[in-house]
Design a protein around this motif. Structure first.
Motif, PDB file in Angstrom:
ATOM      1  N   LEU A  98      49.278 -68.234  -8.911  1.00  0.00           N
ATOM      2  CA  LEU A  98      49.107 -69.548  -9.366  1.00  0.00           C
ATOM      3  C   LEU A  98      48.656 -70.611  -8.405  1.00  0.00           C
ATOM      4  O   LEU A  98      48.009 -71.406  -8.778  1.00  0.00           O
ATOM      5  N   VAL A  99      49.284 -70.380  -7.162  1.00  0.00           N
ATOM      6  CA  VAL A  99      48.878 -71.533  -6.221  1.00  0.00           C
ATOM      7  C   VAL A  99      47.204 -70.996  -5.915  1.00  0.00           C
ATOM      8  O   VAL A  99      46.526 -72.010  -5.651  1.00  0.00           O
ATOM      9  N   ALA A 100      46.801 -69.840  -5.688  1.00  0.00           N
ATOM     10  CA  ALA A 100      45.441 -69.610  -5.529  1.00  0.00           C
ATOM     11  C   ALA A 100      44.493 -70.430  -6.338  1.00  0.00           C
ATOM     12  O   ALA A 100      43.286 -70.513  -5.926  1.00  0.00           O
ATOM     13  N   SER A 101      44.708 -70.633  -7.789  1.00  0.00           N
ATOM     14  CA  SER A 101      43.742 -71.276  -8.478  1.00  0.00           C
ATOM     15  C   SER A 101      44.241 -72.584  -8.719  1.00  0.00           C
ATOM     16  O   SER A 101      43.794 -73.284  -9.577  1.00  0.00           O
ATOM     17  N   CYS A 102      45.175 -73.294  -7.971  1.00  0.00           N
ATOM     18  CA  CYS A 102      45.653 -74.526  -8.470  1.00  0.00           C
ATOM     19  C   CYS A 102      44.686 -75.614  -7.752  1.00  0.00           C
ATOM     20  O   CYS A 102      44.199 -75.634  -6.884  1.00  0.00           O
ATOM     21  N   THR A 103      44.592 -76.561  -8.856  1.00  0.00           N
ATOM     22  CA  THR A 103      43.926 -77.692  -8.626  1.00  0.00           C
ATOM     23  C   THR A 103      44.834 -78.920  -8.900  1.00  0.00           C
ATOM     24  O   THR A 103      44.298 -79.999  -9.385  1.00  0.00           O
ATOM     25  N   LYS A 104      46.146 -78.964  -8.757  1.00  0.00           N
ATOM     26  CA  LYS A 104      46.876 -80.017  -9.330  1.00  0.00           C
ATOM     27  C   LYS A 104      46.788 -81.087  -8.401  1.00  0.00           C
ATOM     28  O   LYS A 104      47.331 -82.118  -8.574  1.00  0.00           O
ATOM     29  N   CYS A 105      46.221 -81.044  -7.081  1.00  0.00           N
ATOM     30  CA  CYS A 105      46.199 -82.363  -6.335  1.00  0.00           C
ATOM     31  C   CYS A 105      44.826 -82.210  -5.532  1.00  0.00           C
ATOM     32  O   CYS A 105      44.120 -81.258  -5.403  1.00  0.00           O
ATOM     33  N   ARG A 106      44.493 -83.414  -4.879  1.00  0.00           N
ATOM     34  CA  ARG A 106      43.064 -83.468  -4.245  1.00  0.00           C
ATOM     35  C   ARG A 106      43.116 -82.419  -3.130  1.00  0.00           C
ATOM     36  O   ARG A 106      42.055 -82.235  -2.568  1.00  0.00           O
ATOM     37  N   LEU A 107      44.391 -82.063  -2.587  1.00  0.00           N
ATOM     38  CA  LEU A 107      44.144 -81.161  -1.488  1.00  0.00           C
ATOM     39  C   LEU A 107      43.386 -79.796  -1.789  1.00  0.00           C
ATOM     40  O   LEU A 107      42.909 -79.026  -0.897  1.00  0.00           O
ATOM     41  N   CYS A 108      43.271 -79.677  -3.303  1.00  0.00           N
ATOM     42  CA  CYS A 108      42.516 -78.423  -3.329  1.00  0.00           C
ATOM     43  C   CYS A 108      40.969 -78.610  -3.014  1.00  0.00           C
ATOM     44  O   CYS A 108      40.178 -77.576  -2.790  1.00  0.00           O
ATOM     45  N   GLU A 109      40.518 -79.671  -2.774  1.00  0.00           N
ATOM     46  CA  GLU A 109      39.038 -80.123  -2.689  1.00  0.00           C
ATOM     47  C   GLU A 109      38.498 -79.464  -1.175  1.00  0.00           C
ATOM     48  O   GLU A 109      37.522 -78.782  -1.297  1.00  0.00           O
ATOM     49  N   ALA A 110      39.254 -79.658  -0.265  1.00  0.00           N
ATOM     50  CA  ALA A 110      38.433 -79.261   0.944  1.00  0.00           C
ATOM     51  C   ALA A 110      39.128 -77.906   1.718  1.00  0.00           C
ATOM     52  O   ALA A 110      38.758 -77.478   2.898  1.00  0.00           O
ATOM     53  N   ARG A 111      40.214 -77.271   0.714  1.00  0.00           N
ATOM     54  CA  ARG A 111      40.949 -75.939   1.342  1.00  0.00           C
ATOM     55  C   ARG A 111      39.678 -74.842   1.655  1.00  0.00           C
ATOM     56  O   ARG A 111      38.828 -74.539   0.784  1.00  0.00           O
ATOM     57  N   ARG A 112      40.238 -74.103   2.570  1.00  0.00           N
ATOM     58  CA  ARG A 112      39.428 -72.887   2.444  1.00  0.00           C
ATOM     59  C   ARG A 112      40.075 -71.754   1.730  1.00  0.00           C
ATOM     60  O   ARG A 112      39.722 -70.722   0.943  1.00  0.00           O
ATOM     61  N   VAL A 170      55.963 -77.047   2.491  1.00  0.00           N
ATOM     62  CA  VAL A 170      55.937 -78.129   1.428  1.00  0.00           C
ATOM     63  C   VAL A 170      54.747 -77.912   0.694  1.00  0.00           C
ATOM     64  O   VAL A 170      54.726 -78.009  -0.595  1.00  0.00           O
ATOM     65  N   VAL A 171      53.587 -78.403   0.976  1.00  0.00           N
ATOM     66  CA  VAL A 171      52.405 -78.287   0.509  1.00  0.00           C
ATOM     67  C   VAL A 171      51.629 -76.963   0.758  1.00  0.00           C
ATOM     68  O   VAL A 171      51.615 -76.327   1.911  1.00  0.00           O
ATOM     69  N   LYS A 172      50.660 -76.191  -0.139  1.00  0.00           N
ATOM     70  CA  LYS A 172      50.229 -74.883   0.036  1.00  0.00           C
ATOM     71  C   LYS A 172      48.877 -75.264   0.274  1.00  0.00           C
ATOM     72  O   LYS A 172      48.051 -74.196   0.582  1.00  0.00           O
ATOM     73  N   CYS A 173      48.367 -76.275   0.454  1.00  0.00           N
ATOM     74  CA  CYS A 173      46.828 -76.564   0.944  1.00  0.00           C
ATOM     75  C   CYS A 173      46.807 -77.188   2.194  1.00  0.00           C
ATOM     76  O   CYS A 173      47.806 -78.385   2.274  1.00  0.00           O
ATOM     77  N   ARG A 174      45.934 -77.251   3.332  1.00  0.00           N
ATOM     78  CA  ARG A 174      45.913 -77.948   4.223  1.00  0.00           C
ATOM     79  C   ARG A 174      45.482 -79.598   4.128  1.00  0.00           C
ATOM     80  O   ARG A 174      44.288 -79.977   3.299  1.00  0.00           O
ATOM     81  N   ALA A 187      54.732 -84.037  -4.680  1.00  0.00           N
ATOM     82  CA  ALA A 187      55.222 -83.930  -5.831  1.00  0.00           C
ATOM     83  C   ALA A 187      54.445 -83.027  -6.934  1.00  0.00           C
ATOM     84  O   ALA A 187      55.243 -82.315  -7.479  1.00  0.00           O
ATOM     85  N   ALA A 188      53.286 -83.049  -6.541  1.00  0.00           N
ATOM     86  CA  ALA A 188      52.310 -81.848  -7.596  1.00  0.00           C
ATOM     87  C   ALA A 188      52.731 -80.572  -6.975  1.00  0.00           C
ATOM     88  O   ALA A 188      52.516 -79.578  -7.729  1.00  0.00           O
ATOM     89  N   CYS A 189      52.895 -80.446  -5.745  1.00  0.00           N
ATOM     90  CA  CYS A 189      53.020 -78.794  -5.110  1.00  0.00           C
ATOM     91  C   CYS A 189      54.446 -78.333  -5.139  1.00  0.00           C
ATOM     92  O   CYS A 189      54.654 -77.331  -4.971  1.00  0.00           O
ATOM     93  N   ILE A 190      55.668 -79.353  -5.127  1.00  0.00           N
ATOM     94  CA  ILE A 190      56.946 -79.081  -4.792  1.00  0.00           C
ATOM     95  C   ILE A 190      57.382 -77.927  -5.900  1.00  0.00           C
ATOM     96  O   ILE A 190      58.399 -76.986  -5.612  1.00  0.00           O
ATOM     97  N   PRO A 191      56.948 -77.893  -7.143  1.00  0.00           N
ATOM     98  CA  PRO A 191      57.464 -76.694  -7.860  1.00  0.00           C
ATOM     99  C   PRO A 191      57.330 -75.463  -7.420  1.00  0.00           C
ATOM    100  O   PRO A 191      58.289 -74.446  -7.700  1.00  0.00           O
ATOM    101  N   TYR A 192      56.373 -75.311  -6.755  1.00  0.00           N
ATOM    102  CA  TYR A 192      55.949 -74.032  -5.987  1.00  0.00           C
ATOM    103  C   TYR A 192      57.090 -73.468  -5.280  1.00  0.00           C
ATOM    104  O   TYR A 192      57.863 -72.246  -5.161  1.00  0.00           O
ATOM    105  N   LEU A 193      57.418 -74.366  -4.417  1.00  0.00           N
ATOM    106  CA  LEU A 193      58.228 -74.254  -3.349  1.00  0.00           C
ATOM    107  C   LEU A 193      59.953 -73.955  -4.083  1.00  0.00           C
ATOM    108  O   LEU A 193      60.632 -73.274  -3.474  1.00  0.00           O
TER     109      LEU A 193
HETATM  110 FE1  SF4 Z   1      48.083 -77.060  -5.941  1.00  0.00          FE
HETATM  111 FE2  SF4 Z   1      49.767 -77.558  -3.970  1.00  0.00          FE
HETATM  112 FE3  SF4 Z   1      47.310 -77.180  -3.180  1.00  0.00          FE
HETATM  113 FE4  SF4 Z   1      47.827 -79.419  -4.349  1.00  0.00          FE
HETATM  114  S1  SF4 Z   1      48.566 -78.670  -2.407  1.00  0.00           S
HETATM  115  S2  SF4 Z   1      46.212 -78.082  -4.986  1.00  0.00           S
HETATM  116  S3  SF4 Z   1      49.525 -78.950  -5.541  1.00  0.00           S
HETATM  117  S4  SF4 Z   1      48.649 -75.718  -4.351  1.00  0.00           S
END
Ligand code: SF4
Ligand code: URA
Length: 269
Positions: A98-112, A170-174, A187-193
């Motif tokens: 689920l994390v691999a395809s997550c776009t719930k917050c802006r941190l998805c934009e620049a992650r590798r 706590v957050v899964k993207c850099r 707040a967007a990421c914490i349900p995963y943890l």
């Molecule tokens: Fe999703 Fe968490 Fe990555 Fe944000 S940091 S895009 S909530 S996995």
């Protein structure tokens, strides 16, 4: 801990980690057994500059009474009737998917890579950091950069090889430029943890750094104020300590970190 060789090895490992000349004997070490008898100098058990009373106080605390109870946070679990897949995920792999395809917050934009965390589902310890750094973003693995190397050594020194620990953030993207994760990103990421912790059901949680501590205890108290207490997250004992990246910048914090980690070790049993 029984034979002198193991004691000596542990002593040398501590020397390397602490960068000083103090030594902390493991719980249950024979009181009459001085460090001097296994190699290190006789005065090694003394912290330089510390008054004897202070040293005794610390080791008495580390060796007998646990620190006082602290905060307790019990966030509600997932709603069985909702169709949110995160609280329903059945395994750590499912969460990583689920994390691999997550776009719930802006941190998805620049992650590798996403960095969901790694370790066995039966781990007795969960270590929680802040968020992936550059090396973690490059590899998709948590704590593999310089701070991660220190964490690996710290875990090895308490005889918990990192392969037996679940390590995550706590957050899964850099966050860009390694800035602090923002409130809405957390707040967007914490349900995963939360779900990861629910699946692993560790005996102890080690929150490293202010972001992990404040998020898991739902507080704004400083890291300094949160240390040296046994908190609870959904009933699981939670210990707060410095982040290994902070230790690399400030070696003075190595010793208190060592104390914290030993408390966590004792709680794991
Ligand atoms: Fe999703 Fe968490 Fe990555 Fe944000 S940091 S895009 S909530 S996995
Ligand atoms: N710092 C963190 O908080 N987490 C990592 O995974 C690496 C560095």
């Amino acid at each position: 801990m029984s034979d002198g060789r193991a004691l000596a090895r542990e002593y040398l490992e501590q020397q390397k980690l602490l960068g000083g000349d103090s030594v902390i004997l493991p719980d249950g070490a024979t009181p009459g057994l001085r460090p001097g008898s296994v190699g290190p100098p006789e005065n090694a058990a003394r912290t330089p500059g510390a008054s004897p009373g202070k040293t005794e106080g610390r080791s008495a605390q580390a060796d007998s009474a646990l620190p006082p109870l602290g905060l307790s946070y019990d966030p509600p679990g997932g709603d069985l009737f909702s169709n949110d897949p995160v609280p329903q995920a059945a395994s750590l792999e499912a969460i990583a998917g689920l994390v691999a395809s997550c776009t719930k917050c802006r941190l998805c934009e620049a992650r590798r890579h996403t960095v969901p965390g790694e370790g066995p589902p039966e781990a007795r310890l969960v270590v929680v950091g802040e968020g992936p750094g550059r090396v973690e973003d490059d590899t998709g693995r948590p704590f593999v950069g310089p701070a991660g190397e220190l964490l690996t050594k710290i875990l090895g020194a308490i005889e918990l090889p990192r392969e037996r620990v679940f390590i995550c953030n706590v957050v899964k993207c850099r966050p860009p430029e390694n800035r602090l994760p923002q409130f809405d990103e957390i707040a967007a990421c914490i349900p995963y943890l939360f779900r990861q912790i629910e699946i692993v059901k560790p005996k102890v949680i080690l929150a490293m750094g202010g972001t992990a501590a404040q998020t898991l205890l739902n507080t704004k108290q400083s890291l300094g104020a949160l240390r040296n207490q046994v908190h609870r997250f959904r009933g699981i004992p939670l210990i707060v300590t410095y982040h290994p990246a902070a230790l690399l910048r400030n070696p003075n914090w190595k010793k208190p970190t060592w104390d914290d980690v030993r408390i966590a070790r004792r709680l794991i049993g």
